[in-house]
Every structure is written in structure tokens, then in C-alpha cells.
Design a protein around this motif. Structure first.
Motif, short mmCIF file in Angstrom:
data_model
loop_
_atom_site.label_atom_id
_atom_site.label_comp_id
_atom_site.label_asym_id
_atom_site.label_seq_id
_atom_site.Cartn_x
_atom_site.Cartn_y
_atom_site.Cartn_z
N ARG A 15 0.80 -1.22 0.00
CA ARG A 15 0.00 0.00 0.00
C ARG A 15 0.84 1.27 0.00
O ARG A 15 0.31 2.35 -0.23
CB ARG A 15 -0.93 0.00 1.22
N TYR A 16 2.11 1.15 0.30
CA TYR A 16 2.99 2.32 0.34
C TYR A 16 4.25 2.03 -0.46
O TYR A 16 4.63 0.86 -0.64
CB TYR A 16 3.37 2.66 1.78
N SER A 17 4.88 3.08 -0.93
CA SER A 17 6.12 2.93 -1.68
C SER A 17 7.28 2.88 -0.68
O SER A 17 7.65 3.91 -0.08
CB SER A 17 6.30 4.10 -2.65
N VAL A 18 7.85 1.71 -0.49
CA VAL A 18 8.83 1.47 0.57
C VAL A 18 10.17 1.07 -0.04
O VAL A 18 10.23 0.23 -0.95
CB VAL A 18 8.35 0.36 1.53
N ASP A 19 11.24 1.64 0.48
CA ASP A 19 12.60 1.22 0.14
C ASP A 19 12.98 0.09 1.10
O ASP A 19 13.34 0.33 2.25
CB ASP A 19 13.57 2.38 0.29
N SER A 20 12.88 -1.14 0.64
CA SER A 20 13.08 -2.29 1.51
C SER A 20 14.52 -2.45 1.98
O SER A 20 14.80 -3.23 2.89
CB SER A 20 12.62 -3.58 0.81
N SER A 21 15.45 -1.71 1.38
CA SER A 21 16.85 -1.78 1.82
C SER A 21 17.13 -0.84 2.99
O SER A 21 18.22 -0.86 3.55
CB SER A 21 17.78 -1.44 0.66
N ARG A 22 16.14 -0.01 3.35
CA ARG A 22 16.32 0.94 4.45
C ARG A 22 15.16 0.83 5.42
O ARG A 22 14.19 1.57 5.35
CB ARG A 22 16.46 2.37 3.91
N GLN A 23 15.28 -0.14 6.31
CA GLN A 23 14.23 -0.41 7.28
C GLN A 23 14.81 -0.43 8.69
O GLN A 23 15.88 -0.98 8.93
CB GLN A 23 13.56 -1.75 6.99
N MET A 24 14.08 0.15 9.63
CA MET A 24 14.51 0.24 11.02
C MET A 24 13.43 -0.29 11.94
O MET A 24 12.24 -0.17 11.65
CB MET A 24 14.81 1.71 11.38
N ILE A 25 13.84 -0.86 13.07
CA ILE A 25 12.91 -1.24 14.13
C ILE A 25 13.40 -0.62 15.43
O ILE A 25 14.59 -0.63 15.72
CB ILE A 25 12.75 -2.77 14.25
N VAL A 26 12.45 -0.05 16.19
CA VAL A 26 12.77 0.64 17.45
C VAL A 26 11.94 0.03 18.57
O VAL A 26 10.71 -0.09 18.46
CB VAL A 26 12.45 2.14 17.36
N GLY A 27 12.60 -0.35 19.66
CA GLY A 27 11.90 -0.88 20.82
C GLY A 27 12.54 -0.41 22.10
O GLY A 27 13.74 -0.15 22.16
N HIS A 28 11.74 -0.31 23.15
CA HIS A 28 12.21 0.17 24.45
C HIS A 28 11.81 -0.82 25.54
O HIS A 28 10.73 -1.40 25.51
CB HIS A 28 11.60 1.56 24.74
N SER A 29 12.71 -1.05 26.50
CA SER A 29 12.47 -1.93 27.63
C SER A 29 12.26 -3.37 27.13
O SER A 29 13.15 -3.92 26.48
CB SER A 29 11.28 -1.41 28.45
N LEU A 30 11.10 -3.97 27.37
CA LEU A 30 10.86 -5.30 26.79
C LEU A 30 10.88 -5.23 25.27
O LEU A 30 11.28 -6.19 24.61
CB LEU A 30 9.52 -5.86 27.27
N GLY A 31 10.47 -4.09 24.72
CA GLY A 31 10.58 -3.89 23.27
C GLY A 31 12.03 -3.89 22.82
O GLY A 31 12.35 -4.37 21.74
N GLY A 32 12.93 -3.33 23.64
CA GLY A 32 14.35 -3.36 23.33
C GLY A 32 14.90 -4.77 23.37
O GLY A 32 15.75 -5.15 22.55
N LEU A 33 14.42 -5.56 24.33
CA LEU A 33 14.78 -6.98 24.39
C LEU A 33 14.35 -7.68 23.11
O LEU A 33 15.11 -8.45 22.50
CB LEU A 33 14.11 -7.62 25.60
N PHE A 34 13.11 -7.40 22.67
CA PHE A 34 12.60 -8.02 21.44
C PHE A 34 13.45 -7.63 20.23
O PHE A 34 13.74 -8.48 19.37
CB PHE A 34 11.15 -7.61 21.20
N VAL A 35 13.87 -6.37 20.15
CA VAL A 35 14.70 -5.93 19.03
C VAL A 35 15.99 -6.73 18.97
O VAL A 35 16.42 -7.15 17.88
CB VAL A 35 14.99 -4.42 19.16
#
Length: 284
Positions: free
Chosen positions: A141-161
Motif C-alpha cells: 500500500r505504500y512505496s517502501v525502500d526495503s533496503s532501508r528499514q529500522m525497528i525501534v523498541g524500548h524496555s521489553l521492546g528493546g529486548l525483542f529488538v
């Protein structure tokens, strides 16, 4: 009597979806911000944020403001996708299941005031939802550059990252782990790290990966060794630069476990180097 009218506030350039995982059956609130203006030929970079109930609005607005002048701010226009829950709570208990690996209850931290421990152990299913269902849906649905992707998580989210880095290292270009709760799944995380390190060090896995691990300086006052665990994790990952893993560590001055969230996101928007890449590309 003063004549007034009230309208609901909406964030510019945003959409909200309700997406049910075909893997774990959980319904997620997915909120998306797309920059205005011309879409790059390769598509927009994209940032996935966890704990979307608490992180989406600030991330979208930080992106919208700073990407107006990327040559000044270092923030390139990017799509923001937050993954949250259909609940009013900022941190619904269901995040515990999605962000943690299976572990015996005796190995898990005790919850204060005798509260019951939320259900644990669904991280692999959540990874599959993100990688195999949500990302294809967004990219359709969106025009995405698949070579430039980031994930951000904090606390338990940071553990998941960190878990996702070790289990699915090709899912993202940039991994941001803020105040990662390494102590929560320490043994399982280390096992996954060892398997990943073996693949990387033997050249079986080729990477072009950036990792930022950050804490608040005041987290040294916590009972759990949040800062020491993060520093030791960075030390181990720093040995992998020759294999395409670039690691940075940041301790934010005068920030605690919760106040770190906005400064972490603000730092993440510039950490990827996308604005510099686009500037160099435009000069060719």
C-alpha cells in the motif's frame, strides 16, 4: 455565552488499521505516517516502532517536523509504522507475550506487589507477524525502500529488538534497542546470540547492519543491572565490525527508564544515516 465548537484532533498524514495476526490470532492497532511531498524513486525509508500506543504520535510528529529540512537536521523523510493494541493503556499487558521468549517462571523477574506475571513467550510468533504478514501488507500500500528499514523498541521492546537481530538478522537494516530488558530473558537471549555469532563469524551470514543500544544514566539506580547488561552486549557486538555489523552505545545524561523514550526516538531518527545517503545520491 462564548460560541465554541469542538473537533477531534488528528495527526496529519496518518492512517490507522486494525490487523489480526494470522499466526497468533492477536488483533493489533497499526498506525502509519507517510511523509508529504514527492516519493523517492526507490521509495521511502521505513521505521517500525513497538509499543505504538505510547510511541506513535511522538515519532510521527518528530519525523514530520525534522524531515522538513533533512540537510539541517539529518532526518530523512520516512514512513513510520507503529504496532500497538486496541486498548487505551499505554503499555497493555499483551506486550509481555509478544516481546518475550519462553522461559521457566523461576527464571523470570518477580512482579512488584505480588501481581501475577503476564503471559510470556510469544516473541517468535510476533516476529513472524511483523516479517511475514505486516511488512508485506504495508509494502503493498505504500512505496517502501526495503533496503532501508529500522525497528525501534524500548524496555521489553528493546529486548525483542535484540532477539530479532539474532533470529532474523536480515529483517531490518537498523536495530534500535533502548533500555533493553536483557535480564528478563537473559539465558535464552544469550543462546540465540551464540547461534547468530557462529553464523556471522564463519561468514555464513553477510550483513550490512547498524545497531544502537541506549540507556538512561539514571538507570544505574535500578535493582537490575540495566546499564551493565547493555554495556556488555555492546562489547560483544562491537567485535563484529569486520562482518558488517556497526554498533553504537549511548547513555543519555539525566534520563531514567521512562524519560529516555523521547530522546531515544529522536536519536534513532538520525542514527540510520539516511539523510546523508540521500544527499550523496543527489550529488551524483
Amino acid at each position: 455565552m462564548e460560541n465554541t465548537s469542538m473537533k477531534k484532533v488528528t495527526l496529519a498524514g496518518t492512517d490507522a488499521w486494525s490487523v489480526t495476526s494470522g499466526i497468533n490470532g492477536q488483533e493489533y492497532r497499526v498506525q502509519i505516517y507517510q511523509p508529504s511531498g514527492k516519493v523517492p524513486a526507490s521509495g521511502f525509508p521505513i521505521i517500525y516502532t513497538l509499543d505504538g500506543n505510547s510511541t506513535f504520535a511522538m515519532t510521527a510528529e518528530m519525523m514530520r517536523i525534522q524531515s522538513l529540512r533533512p540537510e539541517k537536521t539529518g532526518v530523512a523523510p520516512a514512513i513510520v509504522v507503529s504496532i500497538g493494541y486496541n486498548a487505551e493503556a499505554l503499555f497493555p499487558p499483551k506486550r509481555h507475550y509478544d516481546f518475550t521468549m519462553p522461559a521457566p517462571e523461576k527464571d523470570l523477574p518477580k512482579i512488584p506487589f505480588g501481581r501475577p506475571l503476564p503471559e510470556q513467550g510469544g516473541a517468535l510468533d510476533f516476529m513472524s507477524f511483523v516479517e511475514d504478514q505486516l511488512k508485506p501488507l504495508v509494502e503493498s500500500r505504500y512505496s517502501v525502500d526495503s533496503s532501508r528499514q529500522m525497528i525501534v523498541g524500548h524496555s521489553l521492546g528493546g529486548l525483542f529488538v535484540l532477539h530479532m537481530l539474532f533470529v532474523r538478522p536480515h529483517s531490518f537494516h537498523t536495530y534500535i534497542a533502548g533500555s533493553p530488558s536483557i535480564h528478563w530473558n537473559a539465558m535464552y537471549l544469550r543462546q540465540q546470540e551464540q547461534k547468530w555469532l557462529e553464523e556471522v563469524s564463519k561468514g555464513r551470514t553477510k550483513l550490512n547492519t547498524r545497531v544502537l543500544i541506549a540507556v538512561g544514566e539514571l538507570e544505574g539506580n535500578l535493582k537490575v543491572p540495566m546499564i551493565r547488561n547493555a554495556e556488555e552486549q555492546v562489547e560483544r557486538l562491537s567485535k563484529l565490525e569486520e562482518f558488517g555489523v556497526q554498533v553504537a552505545y549511548q547513555a543519555f545524561e539525566a534520563e531514567n527508564h521512562m524519560s529516555i523514550v523521547p530522546v531515544l526516538i529522536n536519536r534513532a531518527l538520525r542514527f540510520n544515516g539516511w539523510a546523508e545517503e540521500e544527499s550523496n545520491e543527489s550529488k551524483k
